[in-house]
Design a protein around this motif. Structure first.
Motif, PDB file in Angstrom:
ATOM      1  N   MET A   1      46.705  36.702  35.713  1.00  0.00           N
ATOM      2  CA  MET A   1      46.421  35.563  36.563  1.00  0.00           C
ATOM      3  C   MET A   1      46.387  36.007  38.005  1.00  0.00           C
ATOM      4  O   MET A   1      46.747  37.109  38.336  1.00  0.00           O
ATOM      5  CB  MET A   1      47.465  34.473  36.378  1.00  0.00           C
ATOM      6  CG  MET A   1      48.809  34.794  37.039  1.00  0.00           C
ATOM      7  SD  MET A   1      49.852  33.347  37.081  1.00  0.00           S
ATOM      8  CE  MET A   1      51.123  33.859  38.194  1.00  0.00           C
ATOM      9  N   TRP A   2      45.988  35.125  38.888  1.00  0.00           N
ATOM     10  CA  TRP A   2      45.918  35.412  40.309  1.00  0.00           C
ATOM     11  C   TRP A   2      46.844  34.438  41.003  1.00  0.00           C
ATOM     12  O   TRP A   2      46.460  33.355  41.419  1.00  0.00           O
ATOM     13  CB  TRP A   2      44.488  35.245  40.811  1.00  0.00           C
ATOM     14  CG  TRP A   2      43.619  36.303  40.260  1.00  0.00           C
ATOM     15  CD1 TRP A   2      43.112  36.394  39.002  1.00  0.00           C
ATOM     16  CD2 TRP A   2      43.196  37.481  40.935  1.00  0.00           C
ATOM     17  NE1 TRP A   2      42.404  37.554  38.872  1.00  0.00           N
ATOM     18  CE2 TRP A   2      42.426  38.230  40.034  1.00  0.00           C
ATOM     19  CE3 TRP A   2      43.385  37.981  42.231  1.00  0.00           C
ATOM     20  CZ2 TRP A   2      41.865  39.439  40.374  1.00  0.00           C
ATOM     21  CZ3 TRP A   2      42.816  39.179  42.567  1.00  0.00           C
ATOM     22  CH2 TRP A   2      42.065  39.895  41.634  1.00  0.00           C
ATOM     23  N   GLY A   3      48.125  34.811  41.136  1.00  0.00           N
ATOM     24  CA  GLY A   3      49.077  33.915  41.757  1.00  0.00           C
ATOM     25  C   GLY A   3      49.324  32.748  40.842  1.00  0.00           C
ATOM     26  O   GLY A   3      49.294  32.878  39.634  1.00  0.00           O
TER      27      GLY A   3
ATOM     28  N   GLY B   1      41.972  43.652  34.524  1.00  0.00           N
ATOM     29  CA  GLY B   1      42.908  43.284  35.578  1.00  0.00           C
ATOM     30  C   GLY B   1      44.270  43.937  35.408  1.00  0.00           C
ATOM     31  O   GLY B   1      44.713  44.218  34.308  1.00  0.00           O
ATOM     32  N   HIS B   2      44.905  44.216  36.575  1.00  0.00           N
ATOM     33  CA  HIS B   2      46.284  44.747  36.629  1.00  0.00           C
ATOM     34  C   HIS B   2      46.348  46.168  36.066  1.00  0.00           C
ATOM     35  O   HIS B   2      45.340  46.851  36.012  1.00  0.00           O
ATOM     36  CB  HIS B   2      47.239  43.781  35.935  1.00  0.00           C
ATOM     37  CG  HIS B   2      47.044  42.369  36.420  1.00  0.00           C
ATOM     38  ND1 HIS B   2      47.627  41.881  37.559  1.00  0.00           N
ATOM     39  CD2 HIS B   2      46.268  41.351  35.939  1.00  0.00           C
ATOM     40  CE1 HIS B   2      47.243  40.621  37.754  1.00  0.00           C
ATOM     41  NE2 HIS B   2      46.404  40.279  36.788  1.00  0.00           N
ATOM     42  N   GLY B   3      47.540  46.608  35.611  1.00  0.00           N
ATOM     43  CA  GLY B   3      47.708  47.977  35.139  1.00  0.00           C
ATOM     44  C   GLY B   3      48.888  48.655  35.820  1.00  0.00           C
ATOM     45  O   GLY B   3      49.221  48.329  36.968  1.00  0.00           O
TER      46      GLY B   3
ATOM     47  N   PHE C   1      52.198  41.834  28.047  1.00  0.00           N
ATOM     48  CA  PHE C   1      51.751  41.472  29.389  1.00  0.00           C
ATOM     49  C   PHE C   1      50.218  41.490  29.500  1.00  0.00           C
ATOM     50  O   PHE C   1      49.522  42.167  28.739  1.00  0.00           O
ATOM     51  CB  PHE C   1      52.368  42.430  30.416  1.00  0.00           C
ATOM     52  CG  PHE C   1      53.837  42.162  30.621  1.00  0.00           C
ATOM     53  CD1 PHE C   1      54.269  41.278  31.598  1.00  0.00           C
ATOM     54  CD2 PHE C   1      54.783  42.771  29.803  1.00  0.00           C
ATOM     55  CE1 PHE C   1      55.615  41.014  31.771  1.00  0.00           C
ATOM     56  CE2 PHE C   1      56.132  42.502  29.969  1.00  0.00           C
ATOM     57  CZ  PHE C   1      56.553  41.624  30.944  1.00  0.00           C
ATOM     58  N   GLU C   2      49.769  40.761  30.506  1.00  0.00           N
ATOM     59  CA  GLU C   2      48.336  40.606  30.772  1.00  0.00           C
ATOM     60  C   GLU C   2      47.603  41.942  30.852  1.00  0.00           C
ATOM     61  O   GLU C   2      46.491  42.084  30.343  1.00  0.00           O
ATOM     62  CB  GLU C   2      48.176  39.833  32.091  1.00  0.00           C
ATOM     63  CG  GLU C   2      46.751  39.542  32.502  1.00  0.00           C
ATOM     64  CD  GLU C   2      46.688  38.817  33.836  1.00  0.00           C
ATOM     65  OE1 GLU C   2      47.756  38.559  34.434  1.00  0.00           O
ATOM     66  OE2 GLU C   2      45.561  38.516  34.279  1.00  0.00           O
ATOM     67  N   LYS C   3      48.218  42.941  31.486  1.00  0.00           N
ATOM     68  CA  LYS C   3      47.520  44.221  31.704  1.00  0.00           C
ATOM     69  C   LYS C   3      47.097  44.860  30.383  1.00  0.00           C
ATOM     70  O   LYS C   3      46.074  45.536  30.316  1.00  0.00           O
ATOM     71  CB  LYS C   3      48.413  45.183  32.486  1.00  0.00           C
ATOM     72  CG  LYS C   3      49.675  45.618  31.747  1.00  0.00           C
ATOM     73  CD  LYS C   3      50.439  46.691  32.533  1.00  0.00           C
ATOM     74  CE  LYS C   3      51.637  47.191  31.723  1.00  0.00           C
ATOM     75  NZ  LYS C   3      52.345  48.284  32.427  1.00  0.00           N
TER      76      LYS C   3
ATOM     77  N   LEU D   1      38.250  41.097  34.296  1.00  0.00           N
ATOM     78  CA  LEU D   1      38.814  40.426  33.118  1.00  0.00           C
ATOM     79  C   LEU D   1      40.299  40.138  33.338  1.00  0.00           C
ATOM     80  O   LEU D   1      41.070  41.060  33.659  1.00  0.00           O
ATOM     81  CB  LEU D   1      38.632  41.312  31.878  1.00  0.00           C
ATOM     82  CG  LEU D   1      37.198  41.773  31.600  1.00  0.00           C
ATOM     83  CD1 LEU D   1      37.175  42.779  30.453  1.00  0.00           C
ATOM     84  CD2 LEU D   1      36.298  40.584  31.281  1.00  0.00           C
ATOM     85  N   HIS D   2      40.680  38.892  33.164  1.00  0.00           N
ATOM     86  CA  HIS D   2      42.075  38.481  33.389  1.00  0.00           C
ATOM     87  C   HIS D   2      42.484  37.450  32.358  1.00  0.00           C
ATOM     88  O   HIS D   2      41.661  36.891  31.633  1.00  0.00           O
ATOM     89  CB  HIS D   2      42.234  37.875  34.792  1.00  0.00           C
ATOM     90  CG  HIS D   2      42.212  38.888  35.885  1.00  0.00           C
ATOM     91  ND1 HIS D   2      43.339  39.322  36.532  1.00  0.00           N
ATOM     92  CD2 HIS D   2      41.177  39.574  36.435  1.00  0.00           C
ATOM     93  CE1 HIS D   2      43.013  40.233  37.431  1.00  0.00           C
ATOM     94  NE2 HIS D   2      41.697  40.414  37.387  1.00  0.00           N
ATOM     95  N   PHE D   3      43.804  37.196  32.343  1.00  0.00           N
ATOM     96  CA  PHE D   3      44.345  36.042  31.616  1.00  0.00           C
ATOM     97  C   PHE D   3      45.189  35.241  32.592  1.00  0.00           C
ATOM     98  O   PHE D   3      45.686  35.771  33.577  1.00  0.00           O
ATOM     99  CB  PHE D   3      45.144  36.494  30.385  1.00  0.00           C
ATOM    100  CG  PHE D   3      44.270  37.088  29.324  1.00  0.00           C
ATOM    101  CD1 PHE D   3      43.600  36.282  28.418  1.00  0.00           C
ATOM    102  CD2 PHE D   3      44.069  38.457  29.268  1.00  0.00           C
ATOM    103  CE1 PHE D   3      42.760  36.836  27.461  1.00  0.00           C
ATOM    104  CE2 PHE D   3      43.232  39.023  28.313  1.00  0.00           C
ATOM    105  CZ  PHE D   3      42.580  38.208  27.405  1.00  0.00           C
ATOM    106  N   ASN D   4      45.346  33.981  32.289  1.00  0.00           N
ATOM    107  CA  ASN D   4      45.862  33.013  33.229  1.00  0.00           C
ATOM    108  C   ASN D   4      47.316  32.668  32.938  1.00  0.00           C
ATOM    109  O   ASN D   4      47.827  32.953  31.852  1.00  0.00           O
ATOM    110  CB  ASN D   4      45.009  31.736  33.095  1.00  0.00           C
ATOM    111  CG  ASN D   4      44.625  31.173  34.432  1.00  0.00           C
ATOM    112  OD1 ASN D   4      45.372  31.300  35.392  1.00  0.00           O
ATOM    113  ND2 ASN D   4      43.467  30.542  34.483  1.00  0.00           N
TER     114      ASN D   4
HETATM  115 ZN   LIG Z   1      45.366  38.505  36.364  1.00  0.00          ZN
END
Ligand SMILES: [Zn+2]
Length: 355
Positions: free
Chosen positions: A1-3, A164-166, A180-182, A233-236
Motif C-alpha cells: 500500500m501507499w501510506g 512494490g517494496h522489497g 508481507f506485500e513485498k 504492482l502493489h497490494f492495499n
Molecule cells: Zn505498496
C-alpha cells in the motif's frame, strides 16, 4: 500500500440500495457489459510459468543494472492546458450520446462515475444545470475525451514491471498469516513476465529478488532501458478498517484537478509533473488493466483513481500506472491473495490488458 487509505464510501450501484438524495441514475441496459472497451465503440463524428509461490531462495541479480551516472536526465516538465475560466460545464449525457460513448452512470454529490462498466473517479463533483447533469470541463477533457482514442502501444513493445517494496521495505502485512506485500508483488511480477513475453513484450523487472530499491531507482531503471510502459504492482491496506476490499488502479492526477486520494502529501492542484504529458495514455492503460484484472479475478471495483503522491509515477516519461491488487487488511482479499491461483489470475488479467 501507499501510506494509509482515505475513507471512501463504498459505492452502491446495486438496484436494491436506497438512492441518495440528488441521485441521477440512467438505464443499466445502456451500459455495455464488462469486456467491451469503450475505445472500440463506433467512430464518433470526430470532435476535436514457473510456480513462483515462494520467494527465490537464492539471490538473483536484478534484470537491469543501473548506473546513476549514465541514466538520462528526467524529461522537462510540460504545460498542460487548463480549461478557460469561462469554459462551460459539459452536459455529459448529450455529449456522450453525440460521440457514441456509452451512457455514464453518475451520482450528483459523488465524484465516482461508471463508464462502460468501469468506475472512474472525477476531479470535480457533477452538478445539475437546467435539468442536465454537467461535469467540469477538465473532467471532460481528462476522463471522457481520452476514451475516444485507441491505446497506441509503444514500438518496440517494452514494459517495466515494478514489484512494490522489497528488502527492509516489507509493505503491508497480510491479515492471513505472517506474510508481507513485498512477497506477493514479486510473485505477481514473476508470474506476469512470461505471459507478457509470450505476447511479444520485452519485460524488465525493477527487482527479481527481495531487494531494497528506492523509488528513484525504479524510475531510473525505466529510463535506462527506455521502457515504453511502466506498471507498478502493489497490494492495499486500510487497517484497522478490515472492510475495504477490491481493486484500485492509479494514474497521476492531471494538472488543475483534485486527486481522488491524498495522504501525507499536500495535493497541489496546480502542480504539473513530467508524466502529465501522458495523461490520456495513462488513463487508457489504467482502464484496460482495471477492466481485465476485474474480469480475471471477479473482485470488487474500487475504481480508477488519481493521485499525486506516487513519486514512482510522477517523473516517468511514458504511460505509467500503479495497481493495488486487493486489500491485505481484508479477510476475504487476504485469503485470496495468499493463494498462488489468485495471483496467477492477477497476472493473467494484466497480460490480457496488454494484448
Ligand atoms: Zn505498496
Amino acid at each position: 500500500m501507499w501510506g494509509w487509505m482515505v475513507a471512501v464510501a463504498t459505492l452502491a450501484w446495486g438496484c436494491s440500495k436506497p438512492k441518495p438524495v440528488g441521485y441521477t441514475r440512467f438505464p443499466q441496459t445502456l451500459i455495455p457489459p464488462p469486456g467491451r472497451e469503450v475505445a472500440a465503440s463506433p467512430a464518433p463524428p470526430a470532435p476535436t510459468v514457473p510456480d513462483p509461490s515462494r520467494l527465490p531462495t537464492s539471490p538473483t541479480p536484478p534484470t537491469v543494472q543501473v548506473d546513476a551516472t549514465t541514466a538520462p536526465p528526467a524529461p522537462p516538465v510540460v504545460a498542460v492546458r487548463p480549461p478557460e475560466d469561462n469554459e462551460p460545464w459539459t452536459p455529459i449525457l448529450a455529449w456522450c450520446r453525440a460521440r457514441g460513448l456509452p451512457t455514464p452512470e453518475i451520482q450528483t454529490g459523488s465524484r465516482a462515475v461508471r463508464i462502460g462498466g468501469i468506475v472512474h473517479h472525477l476531479g470535480f463533483e457533477p452538478v445539475e444545470r437546467a435539468g442536465a447533469v454537467c461535469i467540469h470541463p477538465l473532467d471532460r477533457l481528462k476522463t471522457f475525451e481520452p476514451l475516444l482514442q485507441a491505446m497506441v502501444w509503444p514500438t518496440p513493445r517494452s514494459v517495466v514491471l515494478d514489484p512494490g517494496h522489497g528488502g527492509s521495505q516489507a509493505g503491508t502485512r497480510s491479515l492471513t498469516g505472517n506474510r508481507f506485500e513485498k512477497e506477493f508483488t514479486l510473485d505477481w511480477a514473476l508470474r506476469l513476465k512470461p505471459l507478457l513475453e509470450a505476447r511479444g513484450w520485452t519485460v524488465h523487472l525493477t527487482r527479481t529478488n527481495d531487494l531494497d530499491l528506492s523509488l528513484t531507482d525504479r524510475v531510473r531503471i525505466a529510463e535506462t532501458v527506455r521502457a515504453g510502459l511502466f506498471i507498478s504492482l502493489h497490494f492495499n491496506s486500510s487497517f484497522p478498517n478490515t472492510q475495504a476490499r477490491g481493486l484500485e488502479t492509479y494514474c497521476l492526477t492531471p494538472c488543475g484537478m483534485a486527486s481522488t486520494t491524498t495522504r501525507i502529501y499536500a495535493d497541489d492542484i496546480s502542480a504539473t509533473h513530467p508524466n502529465n504529458r501522458h495523461d490520456d495514455a495513462n488513463l487508457l492503460l489504467a482502464r484496460r488493466l482495471h477492466r481485465q484484472v476485474l474480469a480475471a479475478t471477479g473482485t470488487a471495483d474500487r475504481g480508477i483513481r488519481r493521485a499525486r503522491f506516487m513519486e514512482v509515477l510522477r517523473g516517468q516519461d511514458r504511460p505509467a500506472v500503479l495497481i493495488e491488487g486487493g486489500f491485505l487488511s481484508n479477510p476475504d482479499d487476504s485469503r485470496a491473495i495468499n493463494t498462488p491461483a489468485y495471483r496467477q489470475r492477477l497476472a493473467e488479467g494484466v497480460a490480457r490488458a496488454l494484448d
